[in-house]
Design a protein around this motif. Structure first.
Motif, PDB file in Angstrom:
ATOM      1  N   UNK A   1       0.833  -1.188   0.000  1.00 44.64           N
ATOM      2  CA  UNK A   1       0.000   0.000   0.000  1.00 44.64           C
ATOM      3  C   UNK A   1       0.871   1.242   0.000  1.00 44.64           C
ATOM      4  N   UNK A   2       0.595   2.159  -0.955  1.00 45.78           N
ATOM      5  CA  UNK A   2       1.362   3.378  -1.061  1.00 45.78           C
ATOM      6  C   UNK A   2       2.623   3.228  -1.879  1.00 45.78           C
ATOM      7  N   UNK A   3       2.937   2.019  -2.334  1.00 41.12           N
ATOM      8  CA  UNK A   3       4.148   1.780  -3.122  1.00 41.12           C
ATOM      9  C   UNK A   3       3.815   1.855  -4.603  1.00 41.12           C
ATOM     10  N   UNK A   4       4.835   1.642  -5.422  1.00 40.84           N
ATOM     11  CA  UNK A   4       4.678   1.810  -6.855  1.00 40.84           C
ATOM     12  C   UNK A   4       5.270   0.622  -7.594  1.00 40.84           C
TER      13      UNK A   4
ATOM     14  N   UNK B   1       4.468  13.137  -8.102  1.00 43.26           N
ATOM     15  CA  UNK B   1       4.086  11.898  -7.398  1.00 43.26           C
ATOM     16  C   UNK B   1       4.269  12.086  -5.896  1.00 43.26           C
ATOM     17  N   UNK B   2       3.862  11.090  -5.179  1.00 41.64           N
ATOM     18  CA  UNK B   2       3.888  11.193  -3.734  1.00 41.64           C
ATOM     19  C   UNK B   2       5.297  11.456  -3.189  1.00 41.64           C
ATOM     20  N   UNK B   3       6.321  10.861  -3.814  1.00 39.94           N
ATOM     21  CA  UNK B   3       7.687  11.042  -3.310  1.00 39.94           C
ATOM     22  C   UNK B   3       8.354  12.257  -3.927  1.00 39.94           C
ATOM     23  N   UNK B   4       7.635  13.034  -4.806  1.00 39.18           N
ATOM     24  CA  UNK B   4       8.173  14.233  -5.409  1.00 39.18           C
ATOM     25  C   UNK B   4       9.202  13.980  -6.473  1.00 39.18           C
ATOM     26  N   UNK B   5       9.337  12.750  -6.933  1.00 40.46           N
ATOM     27  CA  UNK B   5      10.347  12.406  -7.923  1.00 40.46           C
ATOM     28  C   UNK B   5       9.750  12.157  -9.304  1.00 40.46           C
ATOM     29  N   UNK B   6       8.475  12.029  -9.389  1.00 44.39           N
ATOM     30  CA  UNK B   6       7.834  11.747 -10.655  1.00 44.39           C
ATOM     31  C   UNK B   6       6.610  12.638 -10.892  1.00 44.39           C
ATOM     32  N   UNK B   7       6.035  12.540 -12.072  1.00 45.86           N
ATOM     33  CA  UNK B   7       4.846  13.306 -12.461  1.00 45.86           C
ATOM     34  C   UNK B   7       3.709  12.332 -12.698  1.00 45.86           C
ATOM     35  N   UNK B   8       2.555  12.608 -12.053  1.00 43.72           N
ATOM     36  CA  UNK B   8       1.375  11.763 -12.242  1.00 43.72           C
ATOM     37  C   UNK B   8       0.671  12.186 -13.528  1.00 43.72           C
ATOM     38  N   UNK B   9       0.782  11.373 -14.556  1.00 41.54           N
ATOM     39  CA  UNK B   9       0.148  11.679 -15.839  1.00 41.54           C
ATOM     40  C   UNK B   9      -1.373  11.728 -15.696  1.00 41.54           C
TER      41      UNK B   9
END
Length: 876
Positions: free
Chosen positions: A757-760, A841-849
């Motif tokens: 949960x909460x992972x990717x 994204x949640x960790x600030x490292x990616x972009x949620x398309x």
């Protein structure tokens, strides 16, 4: 004169010499010393190993020291009797361990010499350890000391006594024949008590024989004075040890006296001259001293005409051993532990030498005749030697007539030694002794009978015993026990003919006889002679109480048992319990089924054997050895081993007795190379099988774990029924990483990737973690789950997002992974997550398309509303 002969056989008489001195000792030593003058034809011949002939005795020069004396040189010569040199040069290569009679010991000593011997007195047998492998002189010294013997040498004949010399009335008296006396008394080795340890010690060092001897002289001193203890495994009885301790203990002060003897032979007188070994009396009034003493050494001085000028006599009560002369020429004895192969028969032929000696003595005799109680013939050079002839008989004495050791009277002939070519007693009976203890020689029979106390293995019995030489046999028998042994060229037997056909079972007479040692035997090979020990109804045994029993065969050693088993009892006395190995053959009807069994257990119990090995006899099928119970029943035992090696034509087999094989371990079952558990490097080997059932399968020593299906096959994880013909159920695979060329749905339409949960789910390069580089995903469609069933707290987005979208910075960039490999033309277009937190994204490292698309959708909706408003204004 003296006759000098060099090593090349060149001889010359020596007349120019001074200071000739001869030393004679009771231990057999004879030596010469003199000074040779250069103006003599024999002077050049005087060198080491040349010989000197004096008074019929040959001496060997061992030292010839040349030194200046004024304006000339002289040689100081020291020589010893040839006997000592010959014995020193004679080797004895053989080795003997065991008991030896005095005669056997002397045979051994003189085996490789030109000397023969005569034994005058009786001697008891002695035991030797590692006796031999040195020169004959060293061995002779050991024999003399061990048996307590003394000797004389006459040409090539050695005569041995318990004590040489005679008890005489000769006196060494001050004022008569003594000029001076030097008396010495010493107590350096005096002791009054001694301990002895004998037999073979046990593991703790305790000796079975321990004896203490206290001298009767102990009361003469305030305290006991202990001698060095005796430790000698040869003494196995208390009585033997006690006798030895008594003989070696020096329990009285040791006296020695040197007497300057007034020798009157040079003046023409023929008085009695004492010989070495003689007992006489010393009377010396200035010291108030009178005692009986033994002459142990005589030193004589001769002038150039070989006339005696002075004599020094040494008397003593010191126990004598071989002198320094023997010690000087003896070599260190060597102890080499090899078995004595046999003894050579003594080359006893003294007749020729005896005849030569007697002839020379008669031809060169200088005799003075006296008519006193008959005719007395006296040797002019030594008045001790005389012959008495009168009506009673003829007597020969070497002690001035005190005793006649060789005599012939009407009662018979008395002699220490008789040397003869042949004694013909065909019609003569020789009888000596009494009715209960005698020796009888009659015709072709020699018989010795007596009543004696004899000890055998600690038991002493008084019995009538007899020894006979008769019928070509030597017979030893006990008249009371009705026991006898027959010795012949065939062997040793308890029956005259080797067997007794009347004995029970004696029909097969070749096997009868309660005890037989047969030499030249063909019992076990018709073409090869051997030695056979047998017994008809008794037991044949080989036993040693302190040493080993060795069976040593160059080709083979065979143990045969006709009707019973073969039994081994190792460590029967130094291990607890009754322990025994038994080897036997199973009693089955078929010869091919008579398997062999080696069993082990305690012979004293009702069911003695606990475990064993059974060996298959038949050659049909595979050769098999079973671990069994004590009865040898198949499949009843357990095998425990550090290593188990199996061999076949191609590969080893371990076969289950029924269906399964169990490997019982407390940790791991390991398959390795042949080094196994050693100090060498080990390498794990493959395990080839159809199925492996285990809770875990782990990598062993490397990094990776491989599952290798056949070409076109799959690695499948299923339920345990995969190989039973039943339907199979697929099972889950849990792993930290899963690397594969493809992931394909197995039995359903969808493929699931499940994370916490909460992972990717991340698609990166193989370098996972912080160094990973993300990789594209190519698919027909990427669908983000957006069902109501997955969401809560749903609200409308009521604020204006167009400013948010307009505030996003769209940039061009190169991926680090492209730059690392030199790719710069592949420009990317997109957002920077750290600069676009609204869609990050949640960790600030990616972009949620999906979020970006939703904002874009909302912005488009807002733009659409504005367009609608503008169109309404335009179209009014």
């Amino acid at each position: 004169m003296l006759l000098i002969t060099n090593i090349y056989g060149e001889s010359e008489p020596l007349t120019q010499f001074r200071g000739l001195s001869r030393t004679r000792s009771v231990n057999g030593e004879k030596s010469l010393t003199f000074f040779a003058l250069p103006n003599d034809v024999a002077y050049p011949l005087i060198e080491t190993e040349s010989t000197v002939l004096f008074d019929g005795v040959e001496y060997v020069i061992r030292q010839a020291n040349e030194t200046n004396s004024g304006n000339r040189t002289i040689k100081k010569v020291e020589a010893v009797e040839r006997f000592f040199v010959d014995m020193l040069d004679a080797p004895q290569p053989r080795l003997h361990t065991g008991s030896m009679t005095f005669n056997a010991a002397l045979n051994f000593v003189f085996e490789y010499t030109d000397y023969t011997f005569n034994i005058v007195d009786p001697f008891s047998a002695e035991r030797f350890e590692n006796f031999g492998r040195t020169n004959a002189l060293a061995l002779f010294r050991t024999v003399l000391e061990r048996y307590g013997a003394e000797f004389t040498v006459n040409s090539k004949t050695v005569t041995l006594y318990k004590e040489r010399g005679a008890k005489t009335d000769f006196q060494l008296r001050y004022g008569m024949n003594v000029k001076a006396i030097d008396k010495q008394v010493e107590t350096h080795d005096l002791a009054t008590a001694i301990e002895g340890y004998g037999g073979e010690p046990d593991d703790d060092g305790n000796y079975p024989v321990h004896e203490t001897y206290i001298s009767p002289n102990a009361d003469l001193y305030p305290t006991l004075r202990w001698a060095e203890p005796v430790v000698d495994e040869r003494f196995t009885t208390v009585s033997g040890m006690r006798a030895h301790l008594k003989s070696v203990l020096i329990d009285e002060p040791q006296m020695s006296m040197t007497v300057d003897f007034a020798d009157l032979r040079a003046a023409g007188y023929t008085p009695l001259v004492p010989n070495e070994g003689d007992w006489g009396y010393i009377v010396y009034e200035p010291m108030n001293f009178t005692a009986e003493a033994r002459i142990v050494k005589i030193t004589e001085q001769f002038d150039a005409l070989l006339r005696p000028q002075a004599t020094t006599v040494e008397v003593s009560n010191i126990r004598q051993r071989l002198s320094d002369t023997l010690t000087r020429f003896s070599q260190t004895t060597k102890a080499v532990n090899q078995l004595l192969s046999g003894q050579k028969k003594l080359p006893f032929n003294v007749l020729d030498d005896a005849v030569k000696i007697a002839t020379r003595a008669l031809q060169s005799a200088q005799t003075e005749l006296k008519f006193e109680n008959g005719i007395i013939a006296i040797d002019k050079t030594n008045a001790n030697n005389l012959v008495l002839f009168n009506s009673a008989g003829i007597g020969i004495s070497d002690d001035g007539g005190a005793t006649f050791k060789t005599a012939m009277t009407g009662h018979g002939i008395v002699a220490d030694v008789i040397t003869a070519g042949q004694l013909n007693a065909n019609n003569v009976t020789v009888y000596g002794g009494a009715t209960d203890n005698y020796t009888n020689i009659s015709g072709n029979t020699i018989e010795s009978f007596g009543i004696h106390d004899r000890t055998w293995f600690g038991e002493t019995v008084r019995e009538r015993v007899r020894l006979r030489l008769q019928w070509g046999y030597f017979i030893a028998e006990s008249m009371d026990e009705d026991q006898r042994l027959y010795y012949s060229n065939k062997g040793i037997s308890t029956y005259l003919y080797g067997s007794d056909a009347d004995e029970e079972g004696g029909g097969e007479s070749q096997y009868a006889g309660s005890g037989v040692i047969e030499f030249f035997s063909h019992r076990y090979d018709p073409d090869v002679r051997g030695v056979t020990m047998s017994s008809n109804r008794g037991i044949v045994a080989l036993k040693t109480y302190t040493r080993d029993v060795i069976l040593d065969g160059d080709r083979s050693v065979k143990l045969w048992s006709n009707r019973g088993d073969i039994t081994f009892r190792p460590n029967s006395t130094n291990r607890p319990g009754n322990n025994e190995f038994q080897m036997y053959v199973k009693n089955n009807d078929s010869g091919s089924e008579t398997d062999g069994v080696l069993a082990y257990g305690s012979w004293s119990t009702s069911d003695p054997y606990a475990s064993g090995l059974r060996f298959q006899k038949t050659q049909a099928g595979e050769a098999t050895v079973w671990v069994t119970n004590g009865s040898g029943d198949k499949g009843t035992g357990t095998l425990s081993a550090k290593r188990l090696h199996t061999y076949d034509w191609y590969e080893g087999h371990i076969r289950a007795k029924t269906s399964n094989v169990y490997a019982l371990v407390d940790n791991e079952l390991r398959v390795t190379n042949f080094n196994g558990l050693t100090d060498s490097d080990i390498f794990y080997r493959d395990l080839a099988c159809r199925d492996i059932r285990a809770n875990t399968v782990r990598v062993n020593g490397g990094t990776h774990f491989y599952i290798a299906p056949a070409s076109g096959g799959e690695a499948r994880i299923t339920s345990a029924a995969f190989n039973s013909g039943s339907s199979i159920t697929w099972r889950a695979l849990a792993a930290s990483d899963l690397r594969a060329n493809s992931l394909v749905s197995n039995t359903i339409d969808d493929l699931y990737l499940g994370v916490a949960n909460g992972a990717e789910v991340k698609v990166t390069t193989r370098a996972l973690g912080g160094g990973a580089v993300y990789r594209p995903i190519r698919a027909a469609e990427l669908i983000e789950a957006s069902s109501l069933e997955h969401k809560q707290n749903i609200e409308p987005l009521n604020y204006n997002v167009l400013p948010l979208v307009r505030g996003l910075d769209v940039v061009k960039y190169n991926l680090n992974s492209d730059v690392d490999v030199g790719i710069y033309h592949n420009k990317q277009v997109g957002l920077i997550a750290e600069l676009s937190p609204e869609v990050a994204s949640r960790d600030g490292k990616g972009v949620s398309l999906y979020k970006l698309a939703s904002y874009n959708t909302k912005a488009i909706q807002e733009l659409a509303d504005k367009i609608d408003e503008l169109e309404a204004i335009v179209h009014g």
